[in-house]
Design a protein around this motif. Structure first.
Motif, mmCIF file in Angstrom:
data_model
loop_
_atom_site.group_PDB
_atom_site.id
_atom_site.type_symbol
_atom_site.label_atom_id
_atom_site.label_comp_id
_atom_site.label_asym_id
_atom_site.label_seq_id
_atom_site.Cartn_x
_atom_site.Cartn_y
_atom_site.Cartn_z
ATOM 1 N N HIS A 91 0.780 -1.237 0.000
ATOM 2 C CA HIS A 91 0.000 0.000 0.000
ATOM 3 C C HIS A 91 0.811 1.287 0.000
ATOM 4 N N VAL A 93 1.650 3.539 2.275
ATOM 5 C CA VAL A 93 1.189 4.655 3.098
ATOM 6 C C VAL A 93 2.255 4.973 4.146
ATOM 7 N N ALA A 95 2.898 5.662 7.603
ATOM 8 C CA ALA A 95 2.044 5.390 8.761
ATOM 9 C C ALA A 95 2.021 6.530 9.766
ATOM 10 N N GLY A 138 -1.852 7.340 9.401
ATOM 11 C CA GLY A 138 -1.994 6.183 8.530
ATOM 12 C C GLY A 138 -2.132 4.879 9.279
ATOM 13 N N ARG A 146 -6.449 2.203 4.137
ATOM 14 C CA ARG A 146 -5.059 2.418 3.703
ATOM 15 C C ARG A 146 -4.934 2.241 2.193
#
Length: 241
Positions: A91, A93, A95, A138, A146
């Motif tokens: 993903h 992202v 966090a 995130g 996410r």
């Protein structure tokens, strides 16, 4: 689909270090405004293909052209400026950053700041759960959220081609269905082309225009996705279901 391909891959050879190549003589096209599903088992070479296209690894041989630009001459950090966005497996992202910070990160490179802000607003319209959690970090999001955020961040850059590596990994069936529906919407409403690497075969083929089947680093079969979906013999022969 008509006209010149958006992405042209010819005789691509790629791998890691001095080891034997993972990809061997892979060739295919991606048409503008289409969804192409790259399917195959673990170890088929799907992630290596995505990394070679995005510039994370350097091909050993072959041709890569994106909208008639030779990608081999374009550094990885500049490919996004040409309209190529990569959402990696897991993903991608950040966090520790909030939803809003993640989205704005996707447009930091853009000179048109006003349009970058509009793009963030459009992502919030497209993904209502993100709008409700824009101040959340995130790591506080669900797996499906996410995935929305990773896709949204890529979309802030106004890509013409999205490279998505296993977007359904770790998601519940409902979230997988939502992700696939979103990809169909992007194609139909925004004319964004998608190259989708997936193990979720039914999901990927349900939204794709074309299917590419890989095995042990080679392209073994390509056909309209409908043919792979509707032909039990082809599914069993190449996909095992």
């Amino acid at each position: 689909m008509s006209g010149a391909p958006l992405l042209t891959v010819r005789d691509l050879v790629a791998g890691y270090g001095n080891a034997a190549p993972v990809l061997r003589s892979v060739s295919f096209d991606v048409e503008p405004g289409s969804i192409t599903a790259v399917v195959g088992a673990n170890g088929a070479g799907k992630t290596t293909l995505m990394r070679a296209l995005s510039g994370l690894i350097r091909p050993a041989a072959g041709e890569l052209r994106f909208d008639d630009v030779d990608l081999r001459e374009v550094p990885v950090e500049r490919r996004v400026r040409h309209g190529l966005a990569h959402v990696p497996q897991g993903h991608g992202v950040v966090a520790e950053l909030t939803v809003d910070e993640n989205l704005r990160l996707g447009g930091l490179w853009r000179r048109d700041r006003a349009d970058a802000r509009r793009a963030v607003a459009e992502v919030y319209e497209m993904f209502e759960p993100l709008a409700l959690r824009r101040r959340h970090a995130g790591h506080q999001l669900s797996g499906g959220e996410r995935q929305m955020l990773a896709l949204g961040r890529a979309l802030v850059g106004r890509p013409r081609l999205l490279l998505l590596d296993e977007p359904s990994l770790g998601l519940a069936p409902k979230a997988v269905a939502q992700t696939m529906a979103l990809l169909r919407r992007l194609r139909d409403e925004s004319a964004v082309a998608v190259l989708l690497a997936e193990q979720s075969l039914r999901g990927a083929l349900s939204v794709a225009d074309r299917g590419i089947v890989m095995s042990q680093g080679q392209l073994v079969f390509t056909a309209p996705a409908k043919d792979l979906r509707d032909n039990p013999h082809l599914r069993q022969l190449y996909l095992g279901f």
